[in-house]
Design a protein around this motif. Sequence first.
Motif, mmCIF file in Angstrom:
data_model
loop_
_atom_site.group_PDB
_atom_site.id
_atom_site.type_symbol
_atom_site.label_atom_id
_atom_site.label_comp_id
_atom_site.label_asym_id
_atom_site.label_seq_id
_atom_site.Cartn_x
_atom_site.Cartn_y
_atom_site.Cartn_z
ATOM 1 N N ARG A 108 7.678 6.448 6.528
ATOM 2 C CA ARG A 108 8.684 7.501 6.661
ATOM 3 C C ARG A 108 8.191 8.646 7.538
ATOM 4 N N ALA A 109 6.913 8.932 7.490
ATOM 5 C CA ALA A 109 6.382 10.043 8.281
ATOM 6 C C ALA A 109 6.356 9.722 9.769
ATOM 7 N N VAL A 110 6.003 8.495 10.120
ATOM 8 C CA VAL A 110 5.893 8.118 11.532
ATOM 9 C C VAL A 110 7.229 8.253 12.271
ATOM 10 N N PRO A 111 8.352 7.743 11.737
ATOM 11 C CA PRO A 111 9.631 7.956 12.448
ATOM 12 C C PRO A 111 10.003 9.424 12.584
ATOM 13 N N PHE A 112 9.654 10.227 11.580
ATOM 14 C CA PHE A 112 9.909 11.669 11.664
ATOM 15 C C PHE A 112 9.174 12.270 12.858
ATOM 16 N N VAL A 113 7.899 11.911 13.006
ATOM 17 C CA VAL A 113 7.092 12.417 14.117
ATOM 18 C C VAL A 113 7.639 11.912 15.450
ATOM 19 N N LYS A 114 7.956 10.628 15.515
ATOM 20 C CA LYS A 114 8.469 10.058 16.761
ATOM 21 C C LYS A 114 9.770 10.724 17.186
ATOM 22 N N GLN A 115 10.667 10.937 16.235
ATOM 23 C CA GLN A 115 11.953 11.537 16.575
ATOM 24 C C GLN A 115 11.782 12.965 17.084
ATOM 25 N N ALA A 116 10.966 13.748 16.359
ATOM 26 C CA ALA A 116 10.756 15.134 16.778
ATOM 27 C C ALA A 116 10.099 15.190 18.156
ATOM 28 N N ASP A 163 0.831 -1.210 0.000
ATOM 29 C CA ASP A 163 0.000 0.000 0.000
ATOM 30 C C ASP A 163 0.863 1.256 0.000
ATOM 31 N N ASP A 164 0.614 2.148 -0.957
ATOM 32 C CA ASP A 164 1.422 3.366 -1.055
ATOM 33 C C ASP A 164 1.243 4.274 0.158
ATOM 34 N N SER A 165 0.035 4.347 0.708
ATOM 35 C CA SER A 165 -0.164 5.179 1.902
ATOM 36 C C SER A 165 0.656 4.656 3.073
ATOM 37 N N ARG A 166 0.795 3.329 3.164
ATOM 38 C CA ARG A 166 1.631 2.733 4.205
ATOM 39 C C ARG A 166 3.100 3.005 3.929
ATOM 40 N N VAL A 167 3.490 2.949 2.651
ATOM 41 C CA VAL A 167 4.886 3.198 2.273
ATOM 42 C C VAL A 167 5.327 4.589 2.717
ATOM 43 N N LEU A 168 4.515 5.595 2.459
ATOM 44 C CA LEU A 168 4.929 6.951 2.845
ATOM 45 C C LEU A 168 4.764 7.185 4.350
ATOM 46 N N MET A 169 3.765 6.533 4.973
ATOM 47 C CA MET A 169 3.619 6.697 6.422
ATOM 48 C C MET A 169 4.752 6.011 7.177
#
Length: 472
Positions: free
Chosen positions: A225-233, A217-223
């Motif tokens: 990457r987004a989820v680790p960005f949010v977690k790190q910040a 799933d493309d939405s899962r593919v991009l999420m």
Amino acid sequence: MRYRTIFSLILAMVMMGTSRGEEPVQPPNIILMMADDLGWGDLKSFRPESPIHTPHLDEMAASGITFDRFYAAAPVCSPTRGSCLTGRHPFRYGIYFANTGQLKTEELTLAELLQKQGYKTGHFGKWHLGTLTTTEKDANRGGPKSTEVYSPPWENGFDTCFSTESKVPTWDPMRKPKTGPTKIGWDSLGADEEDAPYGTYYWNERGEKVTDNLDGDDSRVLMDRAVPFVKQAAGEKKPFFAVIWFHTPHLPVVAGPKYAKMYSQYDLHERNYYGCVTAMDDQIGRLRKTLADAGVTDNTMLWFCSDNGPEGNAKSPGSAGDFRGRKRSLYEGGVRVPGILQWPSQVKPGRVTSFPAVTSDYLPTILDTLSVQYAGARPLDGISLLPVLQGTQSERTEPIGFQSRNQVAWTTNRYKLFSGNGGKTLELYDLLNDPSEQNDLSSSHPEIVARLWDEFRQWQSSCQESDQGSDY
């Protein structure tokens, strides 16, 4: 004004800490989510009879405020995307239509402005505001033949990127069937089925092509990457600005087996359209859980909208509800889209507003929230929605202007002036009493037509001056 001052004071106290020894609370995190070609009537929170299961978006709507008059700044994707980041109509900087122009270096983006406020910034998904490579053929325009439209997100204020220039299939985004029609979509390919490269790639902030974790799933593919960005910040206690622009449900629509099975009673186009939207909704649920687990839900402005109305005609699966027109049209169905904001610390749950809002309002709203002045004297087309969120403003006093090819429109709180031929003929609609635009009032109210046309022409002239470089 007094209530707005009180609201701003409370917000400032929350951000600074209210007593000595109390740890200052960071500014709100900001996430702009956007679907691609999702219709106003595709979500049950806007049209209960929609056949698409979107429990997480429905819960998000119930947890925040729903805008039932939320507008994309244009009836196609690229111009709308520009408005989200600049607060300005795209005709001011040459993005007149999809695959036209690029985000100019001189434009000030939300990402650039928020970087200066200490925000970590990330872009994930579809960009469509310029090409991402000058060295190899990519997507619609990328490569050595179109270097003049190179303008990737990492040169427009984004620290972290996982971005495509334009559309990809919504399942297995790098693959397409080796033979057969591929414009509308197809049932998901098996691992051993013959395929061909789709031709649009993901790129990171270093300008490198990404080659791993691109299946499914493309939405899962991009999420992913987004989820680790949010977690790190969140872990670093840094405010973050994330732009998550899904490809779903832009053609070609492809749903994975699990999601297609949920809609097995429908034809190929419908089951893949409905299925990929449900898959996107699952990833929005995942993001909301990530925010909750990190303890930052209350202090996060989480926005959702679509970039324009649904593709195709009335027989296509996307729904504009009862509104006239679809994608590429400046009638309501082409630009009125789902609009949702969840921000628990400032917005009470379950609110619905009929206030006309537009994607150009993001920038002034966010800057107003942070008490940051917009740099320079260049004109903005959006307005701050903070008074709407605090409940002190119910009518829009600044009209919303639209231009797309030969179509123009000027939308006030009540009336809409429309022309499909550059102003040769004009139509007038009372959107409060006739939201479906069935009754043209231009002949019975010529004085309103004349006043609104004069206002529009002044605004159009301002856009033309901007487009000629006067703002820089």
